[in-house]
Scaffold this motif. Structure first.
Motif, PDB file in Angstrom:
ATOM      1  N   GLN A  82      69.030  32.260  38.034  1.00 42.36           N
ATOM      2  CA  GLN A  82      70.339  32.026  38.642  1.00 42.36           C
ATOM      3  C   GLN A  82      71.204  33.262  38.572  1.00 42.36           C
ATOM      4  OE1 GLN A  82      68.660  29.915  36.880  1.00 42.36           O
ATOM      5  NE2 GLN A  82      69.042  27.789  37.454  1.00 42.36           N
ATOM      6  N   ALA A  83      71.124  34.003  37.459  1.00 40.99           N
ATOM      7  CA  ALA A  83      71.932  35.203  37.310  1.00 40.99           C
ATOM      8  C   ALA A  83      71.546  36.251  38.345  1.00 40.99           C
ATOM      9  CB  ALA A  83      71.783  35.772  35.897  1.00 40.99           C
ATOM     10  N   ALA A  84      70.277  36.366  38.603  1.00 39.59           N
ATOM     11  CA  ALA A  84      69.807  37.339  39.591  1.00 39.59           C
ATOM     12  C   ALA A  84      70.253  36.957  40.999  1.00 39.59           C
ATOM     13  CB  ALA A  84      68.293  37.445  39.542  1.00 39.59           C
ATOM     14  N   GLY A  85      70.457  35.659  41.231  1.00 41.64           N
ATOM     15  CA  GLY A  85      70.859  35.190  42.555  1.00 41.64           C
ATOM     16  C   GLY A  85      72.307  35.482  42.824  1.00 41.64           C
ATOM     17  N   GLY A 127      73.582  25.997  36.130  1.00 44.98           N
ATOM     18  CA  GLY A 127      72.534  25.922  35.129  1.00 44.98           C
ATOM     19  C   GLY A 127      72.885  26.519  33.791  1.00 44.98           C
ATOM     20  N   ALA A 128      74.173  26.703  33.504  1.00 46.52           N
ATOM     21  CA  ALA A 128      74.577  27.263  32.215  1.00 46.52           C
ATOM     22  C   ALA A 128      74.163  26.329  31.090  1.00 46.52           C
ATOM     23  CB  ALA A 128      76.081  27.484  32.186  1.00 46.52           C
ATOM     24  N   LEU A 177      85.987  28.945  47.411  1.00 43.95           N
ATOM     25  CA  LEU A 177      84.825  28.291  46.821  1.00 43.95           C
ATOM     26  C   LEU A 177      83.884  27.678  47.845  1.00 43.95           C
ATOM     27  CD1 LEU A 177      86.379  26.468  43.724  1.00 43.95           C
ATOM     28  CD2 LEU A 177      85.152  28.646  43.793  1.00 43.95           C
ATOM     29  N   THR A 178      84.378  27.368  49.018  1.00 43.19           N
ATOM     30  CA  THR A 178      83.563  26.672  50.022  1.00 43.19           C
ATOM     31  C   THR A 178      83.070  27.591  51.131  1.00 43.19           C
ATOM     32  OG1 THR A 178      85.560  25.994  51.237  1.00 43.19           O
ATOM     33  CG2 THR A 178      84.702  24.468  49.589  1.00 43.19           C
ATOM     34  N   ARG A 179      83.203  28.883  50.939  1.00 44.59           N
ATOM     35  CA  ARG A 179      82.667  29.800  51.949  1.00 44.59           C
ATOM     36  C   ARG A 179      81.157  29.634  52.062  1.00 44.59           C
ATOM     37  NH1 ARG A 179      84.494  35.449  49.965  1.00 44.59           N
ATOM     38  NH2 ARG A 179      84.386  34.348  47.970  1.00 44.59           N
ATOM     39  N   ALA A 180      80.667  29.742  53.261  1.00 40.21           N
ATOM     40  CA  ALA A 180      79.240  29.518  53.524  1.00 40.21           C
ATOM     41  C   ALA A 180      78.386  30.521  52.750  1.00 40.21           C
ATOM     42  CB  ALA A 180      78.952  29.634  55.017  1.00 40.21           C
ATOM     43  N   GLY A 181      77.304  30.005  52.192  1.00 43.10           N
ATOM     44  CA  GLY A 181      76.316  30.869  51.556  1.00 43.10           C
ATOM     45  C   GLY A 181      76.578  31.201  50.098  1.00 43.10           C
ATOM     46  N   LEU A 182      77.669  30.702  49.528  1.00 42.40           N
ATOM     47  CA  LEU A 182      77.950  31.017  48.130  1.00 42.40           C
ATOM     48  C   LEU A 182      77.060  30.193  47.205  1.00 42.40           C
ATOM     49  CD1 LEU A 182      81.846  31.282  47.791  1.00 42.40           C
ATOM     50  CD2 LEU A 182      80.177  33.119  48.048  1.00 42.40           C
ATOM     51  N   THR A 183      76.372  30.861  46.308  1.00 45.02           N
ATOM     52  CA  THR A 183      75.607  30.168  45.272  1.00 45.02           C
ATOM     53  C   THR A 183      76.591  29.731  44.174  1.00 45.02           C
ATOM     54  OG1 THR A 183      75.245  32.179  43.992  1.00 45.02           O
ATOM     55  CG2 THR A 183      73.640  31.666  45.739  1.00 45.02           C
ATOM     56  N   PRO A 184      76.174  28.837  43.273  1.00 48.15           N
ATOM     57  CA  PRO A 184      77.059  28.487  42.153  1.00 48.15           C
ATOM     58  C   PRO A 184      77.508  29.707  41.361  1.00 48.15           C
ATOM     59  CG  PRO A 184      75.316  26.870  42.334  1.00 48.15           C
ATOM     60  CD  PRO A 184      74.978  27.966  43.315  1.00 48.15           C
ATOM     61  N   ARG A 185      76.611  30.682  41.176  1.00 49.19           N
ATOM     62  CA  ARG A 185      77.018  31.897  40.469  1.00 49.19           C
ATOM     63  C   ARG A 185      78.129  32.602  41.237  1.00 49.19           C
ATOM     64  NH1 ARG A 185      76.434  37.235  41.177  1.00 49.19           N
ATOM     65  NH2 ARG A 185      76.466  38.594  39.311  1.00 49.19           N
ATOM     66  N   ASP A 186      77.975  32.722  42.555  1.00 51.95           N
ATOM     67  CA  ASP A 186      79.006  33.361  43.370  1.00 51.95           C
ATOM     68  C   ASP A 186      80.329  32.606  43.279  1.00 51.95           C
ATOM     69  OD1 ASP A 186      77.210  35.292  44.262  1.00 51.95           O
ATOM     70  OD2 ASP A 186      76.615  34.102  46.009  1.00 51.95           O
ATOM     71  N   GLN A 187      80.234  31.278  43.211  1.00 51.35           N
ATOM     72  CA  GLN A 187      81.444  30.481  43.115  1.00 51.35           C
ATOM     73  C   GLN A 187      82.167  30.724  41.791  1.00 51.35           C
ATOM     74  OE1 GLN A 187      80.015  26.477  43.825  1.00 51.35           O
ATOM     75  NE2 GLN A 187      80.614  26.580  45.985  1.00 51.35           N
ATOM     76  N   ALA A 235      75.363  34.092  30.517  1.00 53.18           N
ATOM     77  CA  ALA A 235      75.352  32.665  30.253  1.00 53.18           C
ATOM     78  C   ALA A 235      74.354  31.886  31.102  1.00 53.18           C
ATOM     79  CB  ALA A 235      76.743  32.077  30.484  1.00 53.18           C
ATOM     80  N   LEU A 236      73.934  32.465  32.234  1.00 54.76           N
ATOM     81  CA  LEU A 236      73.043  31.748  33.132  1.00 54.76           C
ATOM     82  C   LEU A 236      71.600  32.132  32.905  1.00 54.76           C
ATOM     83  CD1 LEU A 236      74.932  31.858  36.569  1.00 54.76           C
ATOM     84  CD2 LEU A 236      75.116  30.199  34.719  1.00 54.76           C
ATOM     85  N   PRO A 237      70.657  31.218  33.244  1.00 52.04           N
ATOM     86  CA  PRO A 237      69.237  31.570  33.204  1.00 52.04           C
ATOM     87  C   PRO A 237      68.969  32.764  34.106  1.00 52.04           C
ATOM     88  CG  PRO A 237      69.527  29.214  33.474  1.00 52.04           C
ATOM     89  CD  PRO A 237      70.882  29.820  33.635  1.00 52.04           C
ATOM     90  N   ALA A 238      67.934  33.519  33.812  1.00 53.81           N
ATOM     91  CA  ALA A 238      67.665  34.769  34.535  1.00 53.81           C
ATOM     92  C   ALA A 238      67.597  34.563  36.039  1.00 53.81           C
ATOM     93  CB  ALA A 238      66.367  35.386  34.018  1.00 53.81           C
TER      94      ALA A 238
END
Length: 209
Positions: free
Chosen positions: A206-209, A156-157, A83-93, A201-204
Motif C-alpha cells: 500500500q505504501a508503494a501505491g 491497511g494500517a 478526498l473524492t478526486r478520481a484515482g486516489l488510493t487510500p494512501r493518497d487520500q 505505518a502502511l504495509p509495503a
C-alpha cells in the motif's frame, strides 16, 4: 433603503444585509480577531445600521457561531473535493489534506493566508467564555481525526486509530506553526513528514501505491 449615519457612512438595509454582515464578520474576525472586533466596526464595514444588525443577529455571539458554521461548511466541502478526486488510493487520500494546505492554504474568504485555522483561532479566543463555540470547534477537529482514522483503516494500517491521531496532530501543528512564523513553509514540511509517517505505518504494497 439607504440611510446615512452621523459620521457620513452609508447604511444599507433590506435585501443582502445579512450576507454583508457575514462577509464583514468573516474578514474582520479572521484578520483582526473576534474580541477586537466590536459591533460598531461590523456595522460600519457591512454598511448596515445597528438596528439592522440586531434584526439579523440578536447578539455578537450568535454572529460568531454563524460565521464559524459557514466556514466549517465550506471547509467540509473542500475536504470532500480533495478526498473524492478520481484515482486516489487510500494512501493518497491520507495525504490529500496535507496537499490541500500546502498548495493553497485558505482563509475564510479564499486566498493564501498564514493566519491559521479560523476554528482554532476562535477556540483560543473563546476560552471558557463561549462554550458553544468551543463545542463546535471540538466537533470539527474530532471529525477530521475520525475521517483520517477511517481512511487509515481502508489503507491497511496496522493501527488506524494511532495513524489517524498522529496525522491530525501533524495537520494541526503545521497550521499553528505556520501562523506563528507567518510563513507557509511548515505546511509544506508537514506534507513531507506525512509521507514518511504514512509509508512507515502502511504495509509495503500500500505504501508503494
Amino acid at each position: 433603503m439607504e440611510t446615512e449615519s452621523t459620521s457620513g457612512t452609508r447604511r444599507r438595509g433590506g435585501r443582502g444585509a445579512r450576507e454583508r454582515i457575514l462577509r464583514a464578520a468573516a474578514r474582520l474576525f479572521y484578520e483582526e480577531g473576534i474580541h477586537a472586533t466590536g459591533v460598531a466596526r461590523l456595522v460600519e464595514t457591512a454598511e448596515v445600521s445597528t438596528r439592522t444588525f440586531y434584526q439579523h443577529f440578536p447578539t455578537k455571539a450568535a454572529l460568531v457561531q454563524e460565521y464559524l458554521r459557514g466556514y466549517e461548511s465550506g471547509l467540509t466541502q473542500r475536504i470532500e473535493q480533495h478526498l473524492t478526486r478520481a484515482g486516489l488510493t487510500p494512501r493518497d487520500q491520507l495525504l490529500a489534506l496535507f496537499t490541500m494546505i500546502a498548495d493553497a492554504p485558505q482563509g475564510p474568504s479564499g486566498g493564501v493566508s498564514t493566519r491559521g485555522c479560523p476554528l482554532h483561532n476562535a477556540s483560543v479566543e473563546a476560552a471558557d467564555t463561549m462554550p458553544e463555540i468551543r463545542e463546535l470547534v471540538r466537533h470539527n477537529k474530532q471529525g477530521i481525526t475520525r475521517q483520517l482514522t477511517g481512511i487509515a483503516a481502508r489503507a491497511g494500517a496496522a493501527d488506524p486509530e494511532q495513524l489517524g491521531r498522529h496525522l491530525a496532530v501533524l495537520l494541526e501543528g503545521a497550521t499553528a506553526l505556520s501562523t506563528s512564523l507567518d510563513n507557509p513553509r511548515p505546511r509544506h514540511d508537514a506534507l513531507e513528514a506525512a509521507r514518511v509517517l504514512v509509508d512507515h505505518a502502511l504495509p509495503a504494497a500500500q505504501a508503494a501505491g
